[in-house]
Design a protein around this motif. Structure first.
Motif, PDB file in Angstrom:
ATOM      1  N   LEU A 144       0.818  -1.215   0.000  1.00 13.45           N
ATOM      2  CA  LEU A 144       0.000   0.000   0.000  1.00 13.45           C
ATOM      3  C   LEU A 144       0.853   1.268   0.000  1.00 13.45           C
ATOM      4  N   GLY A 145       2.025   1.209   0.628  1.00 13.04           N
ATOM      5  CA  GLY A 145       2.852   2.412   0.684  1.00 13.04           C
ATOM      6  C   GLY A 145       4.244   2.120   1.207  1.00 13.04           C
ATOM      7  N   MET A 146       5.167   3.037   0.921  1.00 16.74           N
ATOM      8  CA  MET A 146       6.540   2.877   1.408  1.00 16.74           C
ATOM      9  C   MET A 146       7.226   4.226   1.507  1.00 16.74           C
ATOM     10  N   SER A 147       8.125   4.319   2.474  1.00 17.14           N
ATOM     11  CA  SER A 147       8.993   5.478   2.608  1.00 17.14           C
ATOM     12  C   SER A 147      10.255   5.216   1.790  1.00 17.14           C
ATOM     13  N   SER A 148      11.144   6.183   1.751  1.00 14.21           N
ATOM     14  CA  SER A 148      12.424   5.973   1.058  1.00 14.21           C
ATOM     15  C   SER A 148      13.204   4.851   1.730  1.00 14.21           C
ATOM     16  N   GLN A 149      13.145   4.816   3.064  1.00 15.52           N
ATOM     17  CA  GLN A 149      13.810   3.750   3.822  1.00 15.52           C
ATOM     18  C   GLN A 149      13.166   2.405   3.521  1.00 15.52           C
ATOM     19  N   GLY A 150      11.854   2.403   3.390  1.00 13.44           N
ATOM     20  CA  GLY A 150      11.130   1.182   3.064  1.00 13.44           C
ATOM     21  C   GLY A 150      11.508   0.655   1.689  1.00 13.44           C
ATOM     22  N   ARG A 151      11.672   1.549   0.730  1.00 11.77           N
ATOM     23  CA  ARG A 151      12.078   1.156  -0.621  1.00 11.77           C
ATOM     24  C   ARG A 151      13.470   0.514  -0.586  1.00 11.77           C
ATOM     25  N   THR A 152      14.372   1.109   0.194  1.00 12.07           N
ATOM     26  CA  THR A 152      15.720   0.551   0.338  1.00 12.07           C
ATOM     27  C   THR A 152      15.666  -0.850   0.955  1.00 12.07           C
ATOM     28  N   TYR A 153      14.857  -1.000   2.008  1.00 13.36           N
ATOM     29  CA  TYR A 153      14.718  -2.298   2.668  1.00 13.36           C
ATOM     30  C   TYR A 153      14.174  -3.342   1.691  1.00 13.36           C
ATOM     31  N   LEU A 154      13.146  -2.955   0.950  1.00 12.68           N
ATOM     32  CA  LEU A 154      12.514  -3.877   0.011  1.00 12.68           C
ATOM     33  C   LEU A 154      13.497  -4.310  -1.074  1.00 12.68           C
ATOM     34  N   ASN A 155      14.292  -3.369  -1.570  1.00 11.85           N
ATOM     35  CA  ASN A 155      15.280  -3.701  -2.600  1.00 11.85           C
ATOM     36  C   ASN A 155      16.323  -4.686  -2.084  1.00 11.85           C
ATOM     37  N   ARG A 156      16.638  -4.588  -0.789  1.00 16.56           N
ATOM     38  CA  ARG A 156      17.661  -5.467  -0.221  1.00 16.56           C
ATOM     39  C   ARG A 156      17.163  -6.894   0.006  1.00 16.56           C
ATOM     40  N   ILE A 157      15.851  -7.045   0.280  1.00 19.61           N
ATOM     41  CA  ILE A 157      15.369  -8.381   0.652  1.00 19.61           C
ATOM     42  C   ILE A 157      14.510  -9.049  -0.427  1.00 19.61           C
ATOM     43  N   LYS A 158      14.133  -8.301  -1.484  1.00 24.06           N
ATOM     44  CA  LYS A 158      13.093  -8.838  -2.383  1.00 24.06           C
ATOM     45  C   LYS A 158      13.499 -10.118  -3.121  1.00 24.06           C
ATOM     46  N   LYS A 159      14.793 -10.331  -3.349  1.00 22.61           N
ATOM     47  CA  LYS A 159      15.217 -11.566  -4.013  1.00 22.61           C
ATOM     48  C   LYS A 159      14.979 -12.779  -3.127  1.00 22.61           C
ATOM     49  N   ALA A 160      14.918 -12.550  -1.813  1.00 22.98           N
ATOM     50  CA  ALA A 160      14.707 -13.652  -0.874  1.00 22.98           C
ATOM     51  C   ALA A 160      13.232 -13.847  -0.532  1.00 22.98           C
ATOM     52  N   VAL A 161      12.373 -12.955  -1.027  1.00 23.72           N
ATOM     53  CA  VAL A 161      10.935 -13.036  -0.735  1.00 23.72           C
ATOM     54  C   VAL A 161      10.292 -14.069  -1.650  1.00 23.72           C
ATOM     55  N   ASP A 162       9.590 -15.038  -1.057  1.00 25.73           N
ATOM     56  CA  ASP A 162       9.023 -16.129  -1.855  1.00 25.73           C
ATOM     57  C   ASP A 162       7.535 -15.963  -2.141  1.00 25.73           C
ATOM     58  N   LYS A 163       6.995 -14.765  -1.903  1.00 24.06           N
ATOM     59  CA  LYS A 163       5.602 -14.477  -2.237  1.00 24.06           C
ATOM     60  C   LYS A 163       5.566 -13.314  -3.224  1.00 24.06           C
ATOM     61  N   PRO A 164       4.573 -13.271  -4.121  1.00 21.92           N
ATOM     62  CA  PRO A 164       4.471 -12.146  -5.048  1.00 21.92           C
ATOM     63  C   PRO A 164       4.222 -10.837  -4.303  1.00 21.92           C
ATOM     64  N   ILE A 165       4.960  -9.800  -4.659  1.00 21.99           N
ATOM     65  CA  ILE A 165       4.725  -8.462  -4.121  1.00 21.99           C
ATOM     66  C   ILE A 165       3.838  -7.730  -5.113  1.00 21.99           C
ATOM     67  N   VAL A 166       2.625  -7.422  -4.703  1.00 25.61           N
ATOM     68  CA  VAL A 166       1.618  -6.858  -5.612  1.00 25.61           C
ATOM     69  C   VAL A 166       1.556  -5.346  -5.439  1.00 25.61           C
ATOM     70  N   SER A 167       1.882  -4.637  -6.513  1.00 27.23           N
ATOM     71  CA  SER A 167       1.761  -3.176  -6.487  1.00 27.23           C
ATOM     72  C   SER A 167       0.682  -2.691  -7.452  1.00 27.23           C
ATOM     73  N   THR A 168       0.386  -3.489  -8.469  1.00 30.67           N
ATOM     74  CA  THR A 168      -0.726  -3.181  -9.382  1.00 30.67           C
ATOM     75  C   THR A 168      -1.556  -4.447  -9.576  1.00 30.67           C
ATOM     76  N   LEU A 169      -2.878  -4.303  -9.513  1.00 31.28           N
ATOM     77  CA  LEU A 169      -3.759  -5.469  -9.590  1.00 31.28           C
ATOM     78  C   LEU A 169      -3.776  -6.105 -10.968  1.00 31.28           C
ATOM     79  N   SER A 170      -3.455  -5.326 -11.992  1.00 27.03           N
ATOM     80  CA  SER A 170      -3.483  -5.871 -13.354  1.00 27.03           C
ATOM     81  C   SER A 170      -2.407  -6.929 -13.564  1.00 27.03           C
ATOM     82  N   ALA A 171      -1.396  -6.932 -12.693  1.00 26.55           N
ATOM     83  CA  ALA A 171      -0.273  -7.853 -12.869  1.00 26.55           C
ATOM     84  C   ALA A 171      -0.417  -9.139 -12.063  1.00 26.55           C
ATOM     85  N   PHE A 172      -1.513  -9.290 -11.315  1.00 29.22           N
ATOM     86  CA  PHE A 172      -1.634 -10.449 -10.427  1.00 29.22           C
ATOM     87  C   PHE A 172      -3.098 -10.767 -10.178  1.00 29.22           C
TER      88      PHE A 172
END
Length: 409
Positions: free
Chosen positions: A334-362
């Motif tokens: 739903l939302g992220m700060s600049s720090q949140g974006r950095t955190y997400l970029n660091r861990i997203k390769k290890a995330v085993d669930k789809p991260i949904v930002s637009t409904l058309s893609a999932f």
């Protein structure tokens, strides 16, 4: 980067939430705060005061770094399933810890209770059945069953709402084998269900909502951050309303009156002949409050019946709420700060669930429930606002907030 998870509703975000967020970050020595937040409808079976997008903005401006939606299939459930869904999201996002507010304030009794009740599960379940046969509600039966066990050690008061949720978070971590450390801070000042303001700057969300809907138009400024006040005023200006059950009562009445008994029986949480009681009482009820007061019995809590009404309103069936496993299958950002974006970029390769930002893609059946819930939430608006709001469920991208510049991007 260390992260701490919070399970929240922010209905609305107030000074107590700010204290919880800041104290949790400090206690966990975290670099990022991940908030798992209910969507348009909440755990007690009621509509959120304002939309999830507005509440996500409130959270980001006060220190949350990622705001993830807890799907309807978990957000509108009893404490156990609610907690399992939330913990599964935090585990998927590689959260180091989860910190919850509690009446107890000490994590040891929560850990001991989780271990003890697992060891004594058979006796505990038998005791619950015994007390339920006496006609009391399931939560009350759980409390009495726990008290009847000779547990020894620290006693956790499982009759208190935040203690109950906290215990369920610890239990979910244990059940899922999650690599998350549970932490707790003592809930201060206002109680969960307090309906009046006290002399401190911390008031319950219940009392704040009551003040907002009161005819006296009580001032809430002392109990919420300025950013919350701004978003509440902005929402009222844009939509000319705040959401409450009474706004939806006409839709609920229509739905019940046009459904057969057999159709009602298929609705989630309609059990033990409740469809007959619902059908027989709806005709004479003149408001949601009136209907609930007639529907309420010693066996069923107000919250349980309110959730039942919500599932009727959204026509959510038992089949639709069947979970393949007690874990969220996707992560709706739903939302992220600049720090949140950095955190997400660091861990997203290890995330085993789809991260949904637009409904058309999932797509997923549980996401379909979220979309339906958003459509029902919009029903109280006039056109064309209603259609615009429904479309926003597809068109709105995650809110991005620059915490250094203090502005939304």
């Amino acid at each position: 980067m260390k992260s701490v998870g919070l399970v929240v509703e922010y209905n609305p975000f107030h000074n107590g939430h700010l204290y919880h967020l800041q104290a949790s970050k400090e206690k966990a020595e975290a670099d990022a705060v991940i908030a798992v937040m209910s969507g348009h409808f909440l755990q007690r079976g009621e509509p959120a005061l304002v939309s999830k997008w507005s509440r996500a903005k409130m959270a980001l401006q006060q220190g949350a770094d990622l705001v993830i939606e807890l799907p309807y299939a978990f957000a509108t459930q009893k404490a156990e399933i609610f907690a399992e869904g939330a913990i599964s999201i935090l585990e998927a996002l590689k959260c180091d810890s989860v910190c919850f507010g509690s009446e107890n304030g000490d994590i040891s009794p929560f850990l001991e209770t989780a271990v003890t009740l697992e060891e004594l599960d058979s006796d505990y379940q038998d005791a619950i059945k015994y007390y339920m046969k006496q006609g009391i509600s399931y939560p009350s039966a759980q409390t009495k069953a726990y008290q009847s066990l000779n547990t020894g050690g620290h006693t956790l008061d499982l009759s208190l709402p935040n203690n109950i949720l906290g215990y369920q978070y610890v239990k979910a971590i244990q059940k899922q084998g999650a690599a998350i450390s549970p932490l707790t801070i003592k809930r201060t000042a206002a109680g969960y269900h307090d309906e009046v303001f006290n002399e401190t700057p911390i008031a319950s969300a219940t009392s704040i909502r009551k003040a907002i809907f009161s005819e006296e138009n009580k001032d809430i400024q002392s109990f919420v951050p300025d950013t919350t006040l701004y978003h509440l005023k902005q929402y009222k200006y844009n939509f000319d309303t705040f959401h409450q059950w009474e706004d939806y009562f006409g839709f609920l009445k229509y739905t019940i009156c046009t459904m057969t008994h057999d159709e009602l029986k298929q609705i989630y949480e309609v059990e033990e002949g409740l469809e007959n009681r619902v059908k027989s009482l709806i005709h004479q009820a003149s408001s949601f409050k009136d209907f609930m007061e007639q529907l309420k019995t010693k066996r069923y809590t107000w919250t349980r019946l309110q959730r039942l009404c919500l599932h009727i309103l959204t026509r959510t069936t038992k089949e639709q709420m069947k979970l393949e496993e007690p874990a969220a299958p996707y992560l709706r950002l739903l939302g992220m700060s600049s720090q949140g974006r950095t955190y997400l970029n660091r861990i997203k390769k290890a995330v085993d669930k789809p991260i949904v930002s637009t409904l058309s893609a999932f797509s997923h059946p549980l996401l379909d429930l979220d979309i339906k819930a958003a459509s029902v939430y919009a029903m109280i608006f006039p056109e064309p606002i209603r259609s615009q709001f429904m479309h926003s469920e597809y068109s709105t991208r995650p809110v991005q907030y620059d915490e250094k510049e203090k502005l939304f991007l």
